[in-house]
Write an enzyme that holds these catalytic residues in place. Structure first.
Site, PDB file in Angstrom:
ATOM      1  N   LYS A  71     -22.245  28.548 -39.279  1.00 36.12           N
ATOM      2  CA  LYS A  71     -23.004  27.587 -38.909  1.00 36.12           C
ATOM      3  C   LYS A  71     -22.431  26.229 -39.769  1.00 36.12           C
ATOM      4  O   LYS A  71     -21.917  26.256 -40.594  1.00 36.12           O
ATOM      5  CB  LYS A  71     -24.596  28.029 -39.870  1.00 36.12           C
ATOM      6  CG  LYS A  71     -25.533  26.797 -39.659  1.00 36.12           C
ATOM      7  CD  LYS A  71     -26.409  26.569 -38.601  1.00 36.12           C
ATOM      8  CE  LYS A  71     -27.219  25.475 -38.418  1.00 36.12           C
ATOM      9  NZ  LYS A  71     -27.707  24.866 -36.988  1.00 36.12           N
ATOM     10  N   CYS A  90     -23.308  17.196 -32.302  1.00 33.06           N
ATOM     11  CA  CYS A  90     -24.729  17.778 -32.418  1.00 33.06           C
ATOM     12  C   CYS A  90     -25.761  16.582 -31.757  1.00 33.06           C
ATOM     13  O   CYS A  90     -25.694  15.632 -32.417  1.00 33.06           O
ATOM     14  CB  CYS A  90     -25.094  18.076 -33.574  1.00 33.06           C
ATOM     15  SG  CYS A  90     -26.886  18.833 -33.859  1.00 33.06           S
ATOM     16  N   ILE A 100     -18.601  23.933 -24.619  1.00 30.91           N
ATOM     17  CA  ILE A 100     -19.458  22.614 -25.034  1.00 30.91           C
ATOM     18  C   ILE A 100     -20.602  22.873 -26.071  1.00 30.91           C
ATOM     19  O   ILE A 100     -20.803  23.901 -26.267  1.00 30.91           O
ATOM     20  CB  ILE A 100     -20.159  21.942 -23.843  1.00 30.91           C
ATOM     21  CG1 ILE A 100     -21.324  22.927 -23.317  1.00 30.91           C
ATOM     22  CG2 ILE A 100     -19.158  21.424 -22.855  1.00 30.91           C
ATOM     23  CD1 ILE A 100     -21.988  22.521 -22.321  1.00 30.91           C
ATOM     24  N   GLY A 112     -21.217  28.192 -23.398  1.00 34.67           N
ATOM     25  CA  GLY A 112     -22.128  27.592 -22.862  1.00 34.67           C
ATOM     26  C   GLY A 112     -22.796  28.519 -21.916  1.00 34.67           C
ATOM     27  O   GLY A 112     -22.378  28.571 -20.921  1.00 34.67           O
TER      28      GLY A 112
HETATM   29  C1  LIG Z   1     -30.622  27.615 -32.581  1.00 29.24           C
HETATM   30  C2  LIG Z   1     -29.105  26.926 -32.379  1.00 29.24           C
HETATM   31  C3  LIG Z   1     -28.251  26.100 -33.392  1.00 29.24           C
HETATM   32  C4  LIG Z   1     -26.916  25.746 -33.249  1.00 29.24           C
HETATM   33  N1  LIG Z   1     -26.406  25.356 -34.438  1.00 29.24           N
HETATM   34  C5  LIG Z   1     -25.085  25.036 -34.101  1.00 29.24           C
HETATM   35  C6  LIG Z   1     -24.162  24.197 -35.055  1.00 29.24           C
HETATM   36  O1  LIG Z   1     -24.771  24.315 -36.486  1.00 29.24           O
HETATM   37  N2  LIG Z   1     -23.002  23.623 -34.906  1.00 29.24           N
HETATM   38  C7  LIG Z   1     -22.698  23.828 -33.785  1.00 29.24           C
HETATM   39  O2  LIG Z   1     -21.419  23.465 -33.532  1.00 29.24           O
HETATM   40  N3  LIG Z   1     -23.284  24.224 -32.906  1.00 29.24           N
HETATM   41  C8  LIG Z   1     -24.782  24.513 -32.828  1.00 29.24           C
HETATM   42  N4  LIG Z   1     -25.178  25.036 -31.867  1.00 29.24           N
HETATM   43  C9  LIG Z   1     -24.536  25.114 -30.360  1.00 29.24           C
HETATM   44  C10 LIG Z   1     -23.978  26.188 -29.969  1.00 29.24           C
HETATM   45  O3  LIG Z   1     -22.939  26.713 -31.136  1.00 29.24           O
HETATM   46  C11 LIG Z   1     -23.239  26.201 -28.534  1.00 29.24           C
HETATM   47  O4  LIG Z   1     -22.356  25.310 -28.459  1.00 29.24           O
HETATM   48  C12 LIG Z   1     -24.339  26.049 -27.399  1.00 29.24           C
HETATM   49  O5  LIG Z   1     -25.617  26.639 -27.968  1.00 29.24           O
HETATM   50  C13 LIG Z   1     -24.021  26.377 -26.135  1.00 29.24           C
HETATM   51  O6  LIG Z   1     -23.720  27.789 -26.057  1.00 29.24           O
HETATM   52  P1  LIG Z   1     -24.964  29.057 -25.880  1.00 29.24           P
HETATM   53  O7  LIG Z   1     -25.309  28.760 -24.568  1.00 29.24           O
HETATM   54  O8  LIG Z   1     -23.982  30.217 -25.696  1.00 29.24           O
HETATM   55  O9  LIG Z   1     -25.738  28.965 -26.886  1.00 29.24           O
HETATM   56  C14 LIG Z   1     -26.616  25.656 -31.879  1.00 29.24           C
HETATM   57  C15 LIG Z   1     -27.227  26.296 -30.862  1.00 29.24           C
HETATM   58  C16 LIG Z   1     -28.508  26.741 -31.077  1.00 29.24           C
HETATM   59  C17 LIG Z   1     -29.245  27.535 -30.091  1.00 29.24           C
END
Ligand SMILES: Cc1cc2nc3c(=O)[nH]c(=O)nc-3n(C[C@H](O)[C@H](O)[C@H](O)COP(=O)(O)O)c2cc1C
Length: 306
Positions: free
Chosen positions: A48, A132, A194, A247
């Site tokens: 995280k 973010c 992304i 993503g």
């Molecule tokens: C609950 C949650 C917390 C996230 N926290 C972070 C984070 O701390 N740092 C970061 O770079 N991306 C964070 N993301 C983004 C994810 O790492 C990822 O880039 C994004 O969700 C797209 O991928 P996914 O559809 O597989 O989740 C977070 C996403 C979610 C849903």
């Protein structure tokens, strides 16, 4: 006879046993969770995002899901770099796969400070979360939405630490390829694309108020996959460094699509919500099955010709 691992891939100098990488923000808030993700089959794990100081994040509710959409405004809650260093160190010692330490800050100097501390834990990579969207009400537009700011952060961090750097980019820009090119020129060793899309907003019409306490949140989940695939495709044609495609990847077929767009590895997050802890293993076996059925002998062969 030696059985060839169809799924082996490289990210710079790091060899991955398979191309699935735990996304930042999913599971990985401490070392135990990162080690567990490695045991669940991830080829690498990302922590995280961690900042200069402890941060509570936004009040609840912070996450919502409907259909193919996940929305979050967790707000970068983290224990701060000083507490994160021993967590990363334990993960590096116990995971058995490359550990990617994600960091963020509110200034270029802040990234340098956090990277300097975190590098002591010797992660395989430091990932710069410059993208973010759910903290932009307080921190302003993410650095990854501006080529010059993104490149400056990469350059300053590269000047400070020897750890290879991943730049995590935002889809919320008109020309992601030019930003990718800038961070490559500034010395980034890889790109992750992304981060979440938006921000978006959902209103509870009965309660007459936004569902998320932060009102707006970043969008992820299968709904954003076409945006992620397009971003990865545009970036891969613009840069030489490896790209992690992230993503909305739920299945092996989704991952194959990302490899065709040019990714060297894929970020897995949403899948854990929709398919559970077996996601890494399921996605790997589905990629392998696709490759065998269609006569591919390595991941690189999946890439589109142009
Ligand atoms: C609950 C949650 C917390 C996230 N926290 C972070 C984070 O701390 N740092 C970061 O770079 N991306 C964070 N993301 C983004 C994810 O790492 C990822 O880039 C994004 O969700 C797209 O991928 P996914 O559809 O597989 O989740 C977070 C996403 C979610 C849903």
């Amino acid at each position: 006879m030696l059985v060839k691992n169809l799924l082996a891939t490289r990210l710079g100098k790091s060899e991955l046993r398979n191309p699935t990488i735990l996304n930042s923000g999913y599971l990985g808030v401490n070392s135990d969770a990162l080690i567990r993700a490695a045991k669940m089959g991830a080829g690498a794990v990302t922590s995280k995002s961690c900042g200069q100081k402890p941060r509570k994040g936004h009040p609840n509710p912070t996450v919502l899901q409907f259909g193919d959409v996940i929305m979050n405004a967790v707000g970068l809650s983290n224990p701060g770099a000083d507490e994160e260093v021993p967590e990363i160190l334990r993960a590096v010692q116990g995971a058995g796969v490359p550990v990617i330490a994600s960091i963020f800050a509110e200034s270029a100097e802040g990234y340098v400070e956090v990277a300097g501390k975190i590098s002591k834990a010797r992660p395989a990579f430091i990932e710069l979360n410059m993208s973010c969207p759910n903290v932009q009400l307080e921190m302003g537009i993410p650095f990854a939405c501006d080529s010059r700011s993104a490149a400056q952060i990469v350059e300053m961090v590269k000047d400070t630490v020897k750890t290879p750097i991943i730049a995590k980019l935002s889809p919320n820009v008109p020309d992601i390829a030019s930003i990718a090119k800038s961070v490559e020129e500034a010395g980034a060793d890889a790109i992750n694309a992304i981060n979440t899309v938006g921000p978006g907003m959902v209103i509870d019409v009965e309660a007459k108020k936004p569902v998320l306490a932060n009102k707006v949140g970043g969008i992820s989940g299968p709904a954003v996959r076409p945006i992620a695939v397009r971003c990865v495709w545009e970036i891969s044609r613009a840069v030489e460094i490896p790209v992690i495609g992230t993503g909305g990847i739920l299945t092996g077929r989704d991952a194959v699509e990302m490899f065709m767009a040019g990714a060297s590895a894929v970020g897995i997050g949403s899948a854990l919500h929709y398919r559970g802890n077996e996601s890494f293993k399921l996605i790997c076996s589905e990629i392998e099955e696709f490759m065998k059925k269609n006569g591919y002998s390595k991941l690189g062969e999946l890439r589109l010709e142009e």
